[in-house]
Enzyme design. Structure first.
Site, mmCIF file in Angstrom:
data_model
loop_
_atom_site.group_PDB
_atom_site.id
_atom_site.type_symbol
_atom_site.label_atom_id
_atom_site.label_comp_id
_atom_site.label_asym_id
_atom_site.label_seq_id
_atom_site.Cartn_x
_atom_site.Cartn_y
_atom_site.Cartn_z
ATOM 1 N N CYS A 110 136.416 12.992 -22.694
ATOM 2 C CA CYS A 110 135.427 13.730 -23.495
ATOM 3 C C CYS A 110 135.810 15.188 -23.680
ATOM 4 O O CYS A 110 135.561 15.773 -24.725
ATOM 5 C CB CYS A 110 134.069 13.634 -22.829
ATOM 6 S SG CYS A 110 134.126 14.107 -21.099
ATOM 7 N N GLU B 113 125.733 14.242 -20.813
ATOM 8 C CA GLU B 113 127.175 14.552 -20.882
ATOM 9 C C GLU B 113 127.704 13.843 -22.109
ATOM 10 O O GLU B 113 127.943 12.636 -22.081
ATOM 11 C CB GLU B 113 127.882 14.038 -19.624
ATOM 12 C CG GLU B 113 127.507 14.765 -18.343
ATOM 13 C CD GLU B 113 128.042 16.179 -18.277
ATOM 14 O OE1 GLU B 113 128.805 16.591 -19.169
ATOM 15 O OE2 GLU B 113 127.676 16.883 -17.326
ATOM 16 N N GLU C 299 126.925 18.542 -14.379
ATOM 17 C CA GLU C 299 127.264 17.714 -13.230
ATOM 18 C C GLU C 299 128.196 18.529 -12.343
ATOM 19 O O GLU C 299 128.839 19.470 -12.804
ATOM 20 C CB GLU C 299 127.968 16.423 -13.695
ATOM 21 C CG GLU C 299 127.031 15.538 -14.488
ATOM 22 C CD GLU C 299 127.527 14.121 -14.689
ATOM 23 O OE1 GLU C 299 128.670 13.953 -15.151
ATOM 24 O OE2 GLU C 299 126.768 13.185 -14.390
ATOM 25 N N ASN D 50 134.964 5.383 -20.334
ATOM 26 C CA ASN D 50 136.290 5.997 -20.149
ATOM 27 C C ASN D 50 136.635 6.322 -18.696
ATOM 28 O O ASN D 50 137.801 6.271 -18.326
ATOM 29 C CB ASN D 50 136.443 7.223 -21.059
ATOM 30 C CG ASN D 50 135.445 8.300 -20.755
ATOM 31 O OD1 ASN D 50 134.348 8.036 -20.252
ATOM 32 N ND2 ASN D 50 135.807 9.526 -21.050
HETATM 33 P P1 NAD Z 1 128.137 5.318 -26.072
HETATM 34 O O1 NAD Z 1 127.283 6.450 -26.477
HETATM 35 O O2 NAD Z 1 128.426 4.271 -27.060
HETATM 36 O O3 NAD Z 1 127.508 4.560 -24.808
HETATM 37 C C1 NAD Z 1 127.235 5.237 -23.600
HETATM 38 C C2 NAD Z 1 126.267 4.403 -22.783
HETATM 39 O O4 NAD Z 1 124.977 4.430 -23.378
HETATM 40 C C3 NAD Z 1 126.632 2.930 -22.669
HETATM 41 O O5 NAD Z 1 126.370 2.506 -21.348
HETATM 42 C C4 NAD Z 1 125.684 2.262 -23.639
HETATM 43 O O6 NAD Z 1 125.385 0.929 -23.334
HETATM 44 C C5 NAD Z 1 124.445 3.119 -23.478
HETATM 45 N N1 NAD Z 1 123.493 3.105 -24.584
HETATM 46 C C6 NAD Z 1 123.739 2.897 -25.905
HETATM 47 N N2 NAD Z 1 122.594 2.990 -26.604
HETATM 48 C C7 NAD Z 1 121.606 3.270 -25.721
HETATM 49 C C8 NAD Z 1 120.208 3.506 -25.839
HETATM 50 N N3 NAD Z 1 119.578 3.483 -27.020
HETATM 51 N N4 NAD Z 1 119.486 3.780 -24.729
HETATM 52 C C9 NAD Z 1 120.101 3.840 -23.518
HETATM 53 N N5 NAD Z 1 121.421 3.633 -23.344
HETATM 54 C C10 NAD Z 1 122.173 3.354 -24.431
HETATM 55 O O7 NAD Z 1 129.463 5.997 -25.499
HETATM 56 P P2 NAD Z 1 130.837 5.276 -25.082
HETATM 57 O O8 NAD Z 1 131.476 4.801 -26.330
HETATM 58 O O9 NAD Z 1 130.595 4.357 -23.954
HETATM 59 O O10 NAD Z 1 131.665 6.497 -24.493
HETATM 60 C C11 NAD Z 1 132.387 7.390 -25.254
HETATM 61 C C12 NAD Z 1 131.601 8.663 -25.498
HETATM 62 O O11 NAD Z 1 131.190 9.220 -24.256
HETATM 63 C C13 NAD Z 1 132.398 9.731 -26.175
HETATM 64 O O12 NAD Z 1 131.618 10.372 -27.164
HETATM 65 C C14 NAD Z 1 132.725 10.698 -25.067
HETATM 66 O O13 NAD Z 1 132.986 12.007 -25.482
HETATM 67 C C15 NAD Z 1 131.506 10.604 -24.236
HETATM 68 N N6 NAD Z 1 131.794 11.029 -22.856
HETATM 69 C C16 NAD Z 1 131.283 12.212 -22.408
HETATM 70 C C17 NAD Z 1 131.582 12.656 -21.132
HETATM 71 C C18 NAD Z 1 131.033 13.950 -20.607
HETATM 72 O O14 NAD Z 1 131.008 14.116 -19.402
HETATM 73 N N7 NAD Z 1 130.607 14.875 -21.441
HETATM 74 C C19 NAD Z 1 132.389 11.883 -20.304
HETATM 75 C C20 NAD Z 1 132.890 10.674 -20.791
HETATM 76 C C21 NAD Z 1 132.584 10.268 -22.074
#
Ligand code: NAD
Length: 484
Positions: free
Chosen positions: A283, A249, A458, A152
């Site tokens: 998020c 995060e 962060e 995002n």
């Molecule tokens: P996601 O959890 O599907 O993927 C996040 C990252 O993790 C990707 O790069 C993915 O390839 C990697 N990943 C997936 N499985 C893994 C594993 N087993 N080991 C290591 N890495 C792995 O999330 P998304 O769909 O890319 O993003 C949306 C989510 O992120 C939402 O839930 C949102 O709330 C959250 N988010 C949180 C923040 C924050 O700062 N709190 C900021 C932005 C987004």
């Protein structure tokens, strides 16, 4: 439209290609067009990235902090100088309107590089007098850190992780989301141009398995993930196995509480920012908007009117205020939540379906009223432009309901009564809070979640603790007093 990078990965100071890795198509969300193809990192690419990071880190840590900072500040300036080009790339990668990417994404990344460059040289240890003897402490870098990003805010996330890590003497291997692989490569390129020694910031592409292979490598001291709760659980568990430090995060379902005495225009504006910016893919969004009954009618009337004015369209057009969702999968997911909300009896105030042009992944900005706590849209993270408005009567009631969630990322309160504002914020279970504002996340303030929304922080001074460790040194100044 093409945005093909020079190669898929950036390792040891240069672009690297290895077409043996599975292809990943980069799709422009506004049209569905393939604008680039990158390849997943093979084991050889991952190995090269970790080996170069490990090699480069020791020398980097030995440099004077102010010398490291100079390089990061130069990178921040270069990001600002190239603002238009970088914003365009971010828009192609994510589909977010250029109106946003020009002010929010890379600029916030540049802010973090500049700010941590300023902070790092001021980080010192302490001396603890013990009479004749004394203890002194050193804040040391952790070593090789792994950053794993969500789609995002791909470039902002890369910067928010790289800035504290590098400024404090660590190296980083960064894996962007497979949905948005482009921005981090530009960051790596900029770092090298700014003078960052090779190996200190490597980018490897890939899906979850590539991320998992980084997390379990014994050379890695720390993992910082931005992603969903289910991924966070897996990554945290894998990191725990190697007793590695983590920053998590994760997702949220944050409450935005609007009391009767609030400015309706300000509260409506904040609720819109906290649900529609980046087409709702933020998020910390305040996706449960609790509105006290006395102003419900006025709030919904102004909300509907202002939402009707949101300009959807071509993300590259500066007049466009809302672009498409990031992917076809996200579109399906969000449309599914809208259908469920209707089926569960939420009242549709506006929006509620796909938006033109249908070749892109567009959803109308959508508001549901009369949402109740048990409904799916009040419990699960939608990650789309879908606002749920819930009614409440008393402060006691709204605090209990706002806290009735596994998440704890963010919370906001709108009221003219500042005593109440502080009282309510104190009771809300969330890591990042706002009073009479929403979703402003300056790099100077710590950002992160409590409960299932995360571990660590962060930004702000708080991040120093998450990218350093304390070495405690006892200095004996006299004879050793041994009983043997
Ligand atoms: P996601 O959890 O599907 O993927 C996040 C990252 O993790 C990707 O790069 C993915 O390839 C990697 N990943 C997936 N499985 C893994 C594993 N087993 N080991 C290591 N890495 C792995 O999330 P998304 O769909 O890319 O993003 C949306 C989510 O992120 C939402 O839930 C949102 O709330 C959250 N988010 C949180 C923040 C924050 O700062 N709190 C900021 C932005 C987004």
């Amino acid at each position: 439209m093409k945005a093909q990078p020079k190669a898929s990965h950036f390792v040891d100071g240069a672009y690297v290609e290895d077409k043996a890795g599975a292809p990943i198509e980069v799709i422009y969300p506004a049209t569905g067009e393939v604008i680039a193809v990158v390849h997943e990192a093979t084991a050889a690419v991952v190995e090269a990235a970790l080996a170069s990071a490990k090699r480069a880190q020791a020398e980097w840590a030995a440099m004077k902090p102010v010398e490291r900072s100079r390089i990061l500040r130069r990178a921040a300036d270069m990001i600002r100088d190239r603002g238009d080009e970088l914003a365009r790339l971010e828009t192609l990668d994510t589909g977010k309107p250029i109106q946003e990417t020009i002010v929010a994404d890379w600029p916030s990344g540049a802010d973090s590089l500049e700010w941590f460059a300023g902070l790092a040289p001021t980080v010192t240890g302490e001396t603890v007098p013990l009479g004749r003897d004394f203890v002194y402490t050193i804040r040391e870098p952790l070593g090789v850190c792994v950053g794993i990003g969500a789609w995002n805010y791909p470039s902002q996330i890369a910067c928010w992780k790289a800035a504290p890590a590098l400024s404090l003497g660590n190296a980083m291997v960064f894996k962007p989301s497979e949905v948005t692989p482009l921005g981090a490569l530009m960051l790596a390129e900029i770092f090298v141009e700014a003078g960052l020694p090779a190996g200190l910031f490597n980018v490897v592409q890939g899906r979850g398995a590539v991320g998992a292979s980084l997390v379990t490598d014994p050379r890695v001291a720390k993992v910082s993930l931005t992603g969903s709760v289910p991924t966070g659980r897996k990554v945290y568990a894998a990191a725990a196995d190697g007793v590695k430090a983590v920053t998590m995060e994760l997702g949220g379902k944050s409450p935005l509480v609007v009391f009767d005495d609030a400015s309706v225009e300000d509260a409506v504006g904040a609720a819109m920012l906290g649900n529609f910016y980046s087409a709702g893919q933020v998020c910390s969004n305040g996706t449960r908007v609790f509105v006290q009954k006395g102003i419900k009618a006025r709030f919904l009337e102004r909300l509907a009117a202002r939402t009707a004015g949101i300009v959807l369209g071509d993300p590259l057009d500066e007049a466009t205020q809302m672009g498409p969702l990031v992917s076809a999968a996200q579109l399906e997911k969000v449309l599914g939540y809208i259908a469920t909300a209707k089926a569960e009896g939420a009242r549709l105030v506006c929006g509620g379906g796909r938006a033109a042009p249908n070749t892109g992944f567009y959803v109308q900005p959508t508001v549901f009223a009369d949402v109740t706590d048990g409904m799916t849209i009040a419990r699960e993270e939608v990650f789309g432009p879908v606002m749920a408005v819930l009614d409440f009567e008393t402060e006691e009631e709204v605090v209990a309901r706002a806290n009735d969630t596994e998440f704890g990322l963010a919370a906001g309160v709108f009221t003219a009564d500042l005593t109440r504002a502080h009282r309510v914020i104190a009771r809300l279970e969330a890591g990042t809070c706002w009073i009479n504002a929403y979703n402003l996340t300056p790099v100077e303030g710590p950002f992160g979640g409590s409960k299932m929304s995360g571990v660590g922080r962060e930004n702000g001074r708080a991040a120093v603790e998450h990218y350093t460790q304390v070495k405690s040194v006892y200095v004996g100044m006299g004879p050793v007093d041994a009983p043997y």
